[in-house]
Design a protein around this motif. Structure first.
Motif, PDB file in Angstrom:
ATOM      1  N   VAL A 114       0.876  -1.171   0.000  1.00 18.31           N
ATOM      2  CA  VAL A 114       0.000   0.000   0.000  1.00 18.31           C
ATOM      3  C   VAL A 114       0.910   1.217   0.000  1.00 18.31           C
ATOM      4  CG1 VAL A 114      -1.768   1.287   1.245  1.00 18.31           C
ATOM      5  CG2 VAL A 114      -1.816  -1.219   1.267  1.00 18.31           C
ATOM      6  N   ASP A 115       0.701   2.118  -0.970  1.00 17.67           N
ATOM      7  CA  ASP A 115       1.527   3.311  -1.125  1.00 17.67           C
ATOM      8  C   ASP A 115       0.632   4.535  -1.015  1.00 17.67           C
ATOM      9  OD1 ASP A 115       3.683   4.984  -1.682  1.00 17.67           O
ATOM     10  OD2 ASP A 115       3.579   4.657  -3.848  1.00 17.67           O
ATOM     11  N   VAL A 116       0.951   5.406  -0.071  1.00 16.82           N
ATOM     12  CA  VAL A 116       0.139   6.605   0.157  1.00 16.82           C
ATOM     13  C   VAL A 116       0.910   7.823  -0.320  1.00 16.82           C
ATOM     14  CG1 VAL A 116      -0.992   8.038   1.897  1.00 16.82           C
ATOM     15  CG2 VAL A 116      -0.970   5.529   2.156  1.00 16.82           C
ATOM     16  N   SER A 117       0.287   8.582  -1.198  1.00 15.56           N
ATOM     17  CA  SER A 117       0.851   9.851  -1.642  1.00 15.56           C
ATOM     18  C   SER A 117      -0.251  10.896  -1.510  1.00 15.56           C
ATOM     19  CB  SER A 117       1.358   9.748  -3.084  1.00 15.56           C
ATOM     20  OG  SER A 117       0.305   9.372  -3.949  1.00 15.56           O
ATOM     21  N   SER A 122      -2.613   3.803  -3.129  1.00 17.29           N
ATOM     22  CA  SER A 122      -2.510   2.790  -4.169  1.00 17.29           C
ATOM     23  C   SER A 122      -2.234   1.441  -3.529  1.00 17.29           C
ATOM     24  CB  SER A 122      -1.385   3.134  -5.145  1.00 17.29           C
ATOM     25  OG  SER A 122      -1.615   4.393  -5.745  1.00 17.29           O
ATOM     26  N   VAL A 123      -2.882   0.398  -4.044  1.00 14.39           N
ATOM     27  CA  VAL A 123      -2.701  -0.954  -3.525  1.00 14.39           C
ATOM     28  C   VAL A 123      -2.276  -1.833  -4.695  1.00 14.39           C
ATOM     29  CG1 VAL A 123      -3.789  -2.912  -2.357  1.00 14.39           C
ATOM     30  CG2 VAL A 123      -4.508  -0.560  -1.807  1.00 14.39           C
ATOM     31  N   PHE A 124      -1.223  -2.644  -4.475  1.00 12.30           N
ATOM     32  CA  PHE A 124      -0.709  -3.564  -5.495  1.00 12.30           C
ATOM     33  C   PHE A 124      -0.536  -4.943  -4.881  1.00 12.30           C
ATOM     34  CE2 PHE A 124       2.897  -5.705  -7.557  1.00 12.30           C
ATOM     35  CZ  PHE A 124       2.373  -5.841  -8.830  1.00 12.30           C
ATOM     36  N   VAL A 125      -0.988  -5.989  -5.590  1.00 12.97           N
ATOM     37  CA  VAL A 125      -0.933  -7.356  -5.079  1.00 12.97           C
ATOM     38  C   VAL A 125       0.196  -8.133  -5.750  1.00 12.97           C
ATOM     39  CG1 VAL A 125      -2.192  -9.528  -4.854  1.00 12.97           C
ATOM     40  CG2 VAL A 125      -3.375  -7.363  -4.526  1.00 12.97           C
TER      41      VAL A 125
END
Length: 176
Positions: A114-117, A122-125
């Motif tokens: 999970v990347d927060v900007s 944004s979530v990537f599996v």
């Protein structure tokens, strides 16, 4: 409130300026045996908890335990900035989630980031499946390996297969 009731209510994990804080008088060993390591290249904090949960957090992510089981094992971690990578071994009936400003990503066993900007989560599996719900009522989607979603307040959730350069750049922040 008695100390035995207050301690679990107050205990939380935060990565602030490289320090791990669990609340008054607590330590990593008091939170159900979670341990903290510092990994290099790139620098990140690695938390290993019972039951096969590993959370890697970039410095400055503001990662914090948002909910814990009665035994202190984290059930949910919030993140305010930057990124975290979660590795959770599958286990019957076990749930875990990352709470970001715009999204909640929940799983039963998988590897995901999970990347927060600014204004976006944004979530990537990498492995398994992850359910992502928008915090502004946009509904929910389920992601499979190689898929991601960018969540912005008021915008619909659109699942996309992430291009290799984008996925690789996010995973490289965790030495992968």
């Amino acid at each position: 409130m008695t100390e035995s009731l207050r301690r679990p209510a107050l205990a939380f994990l935060a990565v602030l300026g490289g320090l791990l804080w669990f609340g008054p008088g607590a330590s990593a060993q008091q939170l159900a045996g979670c341990t903290r390591d510092v990994a290099e290249n790139p620098r990140r904090f690695v938390f290993r908890c019972p039951g096969g949960l590993t959370v890697e957090a970039e410095p400055g992510s503001g990662a914090a335990v948002a909910s814990a089981a009665p035994d202190g094992t984290p059930r949910a971690v919030s993140v305010r900035a930057k990124a975290v990578l979660v590795d959770l071994e599958p286990r019957q009936g076990r749930r875990f989630e990352i709470r970001a400003p715009q999204a909640i990503a929940s799983v039963r066993g998988t590897v995901y980031a999970v990347d927060v900007s600014r204004g976006q989560s944004s979530v990537f599996v990498v492995e398994g499946r992850v359910r992502v719900a928008g915090r502004a009522g946009q509904g929910a989607v389920t992601l499979s390996p190689g898929e991601g979603v960018d969540v912005r307040a008021g915008a619909p959730l659109t699942v996309r297969r992430w291009p290799q350069p984008r996925a690789s750049a996010l995973l490289a922040r965790f030495g992968r």
